[in-house]
Design a protein around this motif. Structure first.
Motif, PDB file in Angstrom:
ATOM      1  N   LYS A 135       0.833  -1.198   0.000  1.00 35.53           N
ATOM      2  CA  LYS A 135       0.000   0.000   0.000  1.00 35.53           C
ATOM      3  C   LYS A 135       0.874   1.256   0.000  1.00 35.53           C
ATOM      4  O   LYS A 135       1.881   1.331   0.693  1.00 35.53           O
ATOM      5  CB  LYS A 135      -0.925   0.011   1.214  1.00 35.53           C
ATOM      6  CG  LYS A 135      -1.860   1.218   1.221  1.00 35.53           C
ATOM      7  CD  LYS A 135      -2.831   1.209   2.374  1.00 35.53           C
ATOM      8  CE  LYS A 135      -3.705   2.464   2.316  1.00 35.53           C
ATOM      9  NZ  LYS A 135      -4.710   2.508   3.393  1.00 35.53           N
ATOM     10  N   GLY A 136       0.450   2.248  -0.800  1.00 33.47           N
ATOM     11  CA  GLY A 136       1.160   3.511  -0.869  1.00 33.47           C
ATOM     12  C   GLY A 136       2.296   3.539  -1.864  1.00 33.47           C
ATOM     13  O   GLY A 136       2.901   4.589  -2.102  1.00 33.47           O
ATOM     14  N   LEU A 137       2.579   2.396  -2.482  1.00 34.50           N
ATOM     15  CA  LEU A 137       3.700   2.311  -3.407  1.00 34.50           C
ATOM     16  C   LEU A 137       3.345   2.745  -4.814  1.00 34.50           C
ATOM     17  O   LEU A 137       4.197   3.177  -5.580  1.00 34.50           O
ATOM     18  CB  LEU A 137       4.226   0.865  -3.429  1.00 34.50           C
ATOM     19  CG  LEU A 137       5.427   0.557  -4.314  1.00 34.50           C
ATOM     20  CD1 LEU A 137       6.671   1.295  -3.806  1.00 34.50           C
ATOM     21  CD2 LEU A 137       5.692  -0.943  -4.362  1.00 34.50           C
ATOM     22  N   THR A 138       2.064   2.654  -5.170  1.00 34.01           N
ATOM     23  CA  THR A 138       1.673   2.862  -6.562  1.00 34.01           C
ATOM     24  C   THR A 138       0.242   3.365  -6.664  1.00 34.01           C
ATOM     25  O   THR A 138      -0.507   3.371  -5.681  1.00 34.01           O
ATOM     26  CB  THR A 138       1.811   1.531  -7.335  1.00 34.01           C
ATOM     27  OG1 THR A 138       1.535   1.732  -8.706  1.00 34.01           O
ATOM     28  CG2 THR A 138       0.859   0.480  -6.771  1.00 34.01           C
ATOM     29  N   GLN A 139      -0.147   3.794  -7.866  1.00 26.12           N
ATOM     30  CA  GLN A 139      -1.521   4.186  -8.145  1.00 26.12           C
ATOM     31  C   GLN A 139      -1.854   3.880  -9.599  1.00 26.12           C
ATOM     32  O   GLN A 139      -0.963   3.747 -10.437  1.00 26.12           O
ATOM     33  CB  GLN A 139      -1.746   5.670  -7.854  1.00 26.12           C
ATOM     34  CG  GLN A 139      -0.877   6.610  -8.669  1.00 26.12           C
ATOM     35  CD  GLN A 139      -1.102   8.059  -8.287  1.00 26.12           C
ATOM     36  OE1 GLN A 139      -2.010   8.394  -7.533  1.00 26.12           O
ATOM     37  NE2 GLN A 139      -0.270   8.940  -8.818  1.00 26.12           N
ATOM     38  N   TRP A 140      -3.159   3.756  -9.872  1.00 28.10           N
ATOM     39  CA  TRP A 140      -3.607   3.416 -11.213  1.00 28.10           C
ATOM     40  C   TRP A 140      -3.707   4.669 -12.078  1.00 28.10           C
ATOM     41  O   TRP A 140      -4.050   5.750 -11.599  1.00 28.10           O
ATOM     42  CB  TRP A 140      -4.971   2.738 -11.157  1.00 28.10           C
ATOM     43  CG  TRP A 140      -4.966   1.412 -10.475  1.00 28.10           C
ATOM     44  CD1 TRP A 140      -5.291   1.155  -9.178  1.00 28.10           C
ATOM     45  CD2 TRP A 140      -4.593   0.158 -11.048  1.00 28.10           C
ATOM     46  NE1 TRP A 140      -5.150  -0.194  -8.903  1.00 28.10           N
ATOM     47  CE2 TRP A 140      -4.729  -0.828 -10.038  1.00 28.10           C
ATOM     48  CE3 TRP A 140      -4.171  -0.235 -12.321  1.00 28.10           C
ATOM     49  CZ2 TRP A 140      -4.450  -2.164 -10.264  1.00 28.10           C
ATOM     50  CZ3 TRP A 140      -3.904  -1.579 -12.549  1.00 28.10           C
ATOM     51  CH2 TRP A 140      -4.037  -2.525 -11.533  1.00 28.10           C
ATOM     52  N   ALA A 141      -3.430   4.497 -13.384  1.00 26.72           N
ATOM     53  CA  ALA A 141      -3.530   5.607 -14.337  1.00 26.72           C
ATOM     54  C   ALA A 141      -3.972   5.063 -15.687  1.00 26.72           C
ATOM     55  O   ALA A 141      -3.702   3.908 -16.030  1.00 26.72           O
ATOM     56  CB  ALA A 141      -2.196   6.336 -14.471  1.00 26.72           C
ATOM     57  N   GLY A 142      -4.673   5.908 -16.473  1.00 28.33           N
ATOM     58  CA  GLY A 142      -5.107   5.511 -17.809  1.00 28.33           C
ATOM     59  C   GLY A 142      -6.604   5.308 -17.899  1.00 28.33           C
ATOM     60  O   GLY A 142      -7.230   4.842 -16.953  1.00 28.33           O
ATOM     61  N   LEU A 143      -7.177   5.650 -19.066  1.00 30.08           N
ATOM     62  CA  LEU A 143      -8.612   5.504 -19.288  1.00 30.08           C
ATOM     63  C   LEU A 143      -8.994   4.078 -19.646  1.00 30.08           C
ATOM     64  O   LEU A 143     -10.027   3.577 -19.229  1.00 30.08           O
ATOM     65  CB  LEU A 143      -9.065   6.458 -20.408  1.00 30.08           C
ATOM     66  CG  LEU A 143      -8.993   7.955 -20.100  1.00 30.08           C
ATOM     67  CD1 LEU A 143      -9.378   8.753 -21.335  1.00 30.08           C
ATOM     68  CD2 LEU A 143      -9.908   8.307 -18.931  1.00 30.08           C
ATOM     69  N   ILE A 144      -8.157   3.429 -20.462  1.00 29.58           N
ATOM     70  CA  ILE A 144      -8.388   2.040 -20.840  1.00 29.58           C
ATOM     71  C   ILE A 144      -7.124   1.243 -20.551  1.00 29.58           C
ATOM     72  O   ILE A 144      -6.017   1.765 -20.595  1.00 29.58           O
ATOM     73  CB  ILE A 144      -8.771   1.899 -22.327  1.00 29.58           C
ATOM     74  CG1 ILE A 144      -7.703   2.546 -23.215  1.00 29.58           C
ATOM     75  CG2 ILE A 144     -10.120   2.507 -22.597  1.00 29.58           C
ATOM     76  CD1 ILE A 144      -7.888   2.274 -24.678  1.00 29.58           C
ATOM     77  N   HIS A 145      -7.285  -0.031 -20.266  1.00 27.24           N
ATOM     78  CA  HIS A 145      -6.144  -0.871 -19.911  1.00 27.24           C
ATOM     79  C   HIS A 145      -5.293  -0.140 -18.868  1.00 27.24           C
ATOM     80  O   HIS A 145      -4.098   0.077 -19.057  1.00 27.24           O
ATOM     81  CB  HIS A 145      -5.313  -1.200 -21.155  1.00 27.24           C
ATOM     82  CG  HIS A 145      -6.092  -1.910 -22.215  1.00 27.24           C
ATOM     83  ND1 HIS A 145      -6.753  -3.104 -21.985  1.00 27.24           N
ATOM     84  CD2 HIS A 145      -6.343  -1.591 -23.510  1.00 27.24           C
ATOM     85  CE1 HIS A 145      -7.360  -3.494 -23.102  1.00 27.24           C
ATOM     86  NE2 HIS A 145      -7.136  -2.597 -24.031  1.00 27.24           N
ATOM     87  N   GLU A 146      -5.954   0.280 -17.788  1.00 32.12           N
ATOM     88  CA  GLU A 146      -5.273   1.052 -16.758  1.00 32.12           C
ATOM     89  C   GLU A 146      -4.028   0.314 -16.262  1.00 32.12           C
ATOM     90  O   GLU A 146      -3.983  -0.914 -16.232  1.00 32.12           O
ATOM     91  CB  GLU A 146      -6.229   1.344 -15.592  1.00 32.12           C
ATOM     92  CG  GLU A 146      -6.720   0.143 -14.821  1.00 32.12           C
ATOM     93  CD  GLU A 146      -7.878  -0.573 -15.473  1.00 32.12           C
ATOM     94  OE1 GLU A 146      -8.386  -1.531 -14.858  1.00 32.12           O
ATOM     95  OE2 GLU A 146      -8.284  -0.208 -16.594  1.00 32.12           O
ATOM     96  N   GLU A 147      -3.003   1.085 -15.914  1.00 33.30           N
ATOM     97  CA  GLU A 147      -1.746   0.504 -15.469  1.00 33.30           C
ATOM     98  C   GLU A 147      -1.300   1.166 -14.175  1.00 33.30           C
ATOM     99  O   GLU A 147      -1.746   2.258 -13.825  1.00 33.30           O
ATOM    100  CB  GLU A 147      -0.673   0.662 -16.543  1.00 33.30           C
ATOM    101  CG  GLU A 147      -0.377   2.103 -16.910  1.00 33.30           C
ATOM    102  CD  GLU A 147       0.687   2.220 -17.989  1.00 33.30           C
ATOM    103  OE1 GLU A 147       1.283   1.193 -18.338  1.00 33.30           O
ATOM    104  OE2 GLU A 147       0.919   3.338 -18.454  1.00 33.30           O
ATOM    105  N   GLN A 152       8.105   5.265  -6.711  1.00 34.81           N
ATOM    106  CA  GLN A 152       9.549   5.190  -6.572  1.00 34.81           C
ATOM    107  C   GLN A 152      10.101   4.318  -7.684  1.00 34.81           C
ATOM    108  O   GLN A 152       9.405   3.485  -8.246  1.00 34.81           O
ATOM    109  CB  GLN A 152       9.920   4.619  -5.200  1.00 34.81           C
ATOM    110  CG  GLN A 152       9.372   3.223  -4.933  1.00 34.81           C
ATOM    111  CD  GLN A 152       9.527   2.802  -3.491  1.00 34.81           C
ATOM    112  OE1 GLN A 152       9.065   3.483  -2.579  1.00 34.81           O
ATOM    113  NE2 GLN A 152      10.207   1.669  -3.268  1.00 34.81           N
ATOM    114  N   THR A 153      11.361   4.534  -8.029  1.00 30.51           N
ATOM    115  CA  THR A 153      11.963   3.818  -9.155  1.00 30.51           C
ATOM    116  C   THR A 153      12.482   2.441  -8.761  1.00 30.51           C
ATOM    117  O   THR A 153      12.575   1.551  -9.601  1.00 30.51           O
ATOM    118  CB  THR A 153      13.120   4.643  -9.750  1.00 30.51           C
ATOM    119  OG1 THR A 153      14.062   4.951  -8.710  1.00 30.51           O
ATOM    120  CG2 THR A 153      12.595   5.945 -10.353  1.00 30.51           C
TER     121      THR A 153
END
Length: 255
Positions: A135-147, A152-153
């Motif tokens: 938790k807190g490491l990532t978030q979803w982005a994109g309208l279709i086929h969200e990724e 952090q790198t």
């Protein structure tokens, strides 16, 4: 021991949600089910499993998943679609993660059921997806086929044993119904990005190449009749992209 929160977004998933929940119950510590005002028995089925859905109007895949993630209290988030379920082997693998986490991000191998048949070729399998993450490491982005976009790198990744069962297409018609809006969204995304579609390249060559790729290069013929159907529908999706893009360009010229 790590605490795992399951996140599911639903809209009219009465045919799937029970199977999904039952596969998760031996594994997760918390359920966050975000329902977009379903009109079928989805919420009743959720409640019969002893859970309470969070109801909220639809705001898109990425935004909905990010909102649901924000409601979790676990150390890890298991993001799963309502038409998916954990195989017994994958359940055991996740229980091992709970007992002694060794990574921040985990990939699972998704196996799709198409009209009652498991598809093991056609470019659909193996299909690795990140579904379990800190938790807190990532978030979803994109309208279709969200990724997933990471904050952090550097982060540790591991693949889990077992399959994530995907019951996405109970009929050929359901596949076609899904292709139409997805192709339109893909074309609209390309149009906004300033890309150019041409009749010969995008209207003819790309659909034909997509069929050849799915059926021959990715061994769709080994999936029998449904491998052929998947190859045809994949080509059709490419063709629909061209038609929608052409329509957008024509409307722009008219204005």
């Amino acid at each position: 021991m790590a605490k795992i929160s399951a996140v599911i977004i639903t809209f009219n998933e009465a045919k799937n949600i029970g199977r999904c929940i039952e596969s998760l119950q031996p594994v997760v510590d918390e359920f966050i089910i975000l329902d977009s005002l379903s009109t079928d028995d989805t919420c009743d089925i959720i409640k019969r499993h002893g859970l309470t859905p969070v109801q909220r109007a639809w705001t898109g895949y990425s935004e909905s998943k990010n909102y649901a993630n924000s409601l979790t209290t676990g150390d890890y988030i298991l993001s799963i679609d309502a038409d998916e379920a954990l195989s017994p082997a994958l359940q055991q693998a996740i229980l091992q993660v709970k007992a002694a986490p060794k990574a921040e991000v985990y990939e699972v191998n998704r196996l799709t059921n198409y009209c009652g048949h498991w598809i093991r070729h056609s470019g659909w399998y193996p299909e690795y997806k990140i579904r379990l993450f800190k938790k807190g490491l990532t978030q979803w982005a994109g309208l279709i086929h969200e990724e997933l976009i990471f904050n952090q790198t550097a982060y540790t990744t591991q693949r889990l044993e077992g399959d994530l069962y995907h019951y996405s297409y109970p009929t050929i018609e359901s596949h076609i119904r899904k292709i139409i809006p997805y192709s339109a969204l893909a074309a609209e995304k390309d149009f906004k990005a300033g890309k150019r579609y041409r009749l010969v390249t995008h209207g003819l060559i790309k659909p034909w190449f997509m069929f050849m790729k799915k059926y021959f290069l990715q061994a769709g013929f080994l999936d029998g009749f449904y491998g052929f159907v998947i190859a045809v529908n994949s080509a059709y999706e490419r063709y629909l992209r061209y038609l929608r893009f052409h329509e957008l360009r024509k409307n722009q010229s008219t204005r």
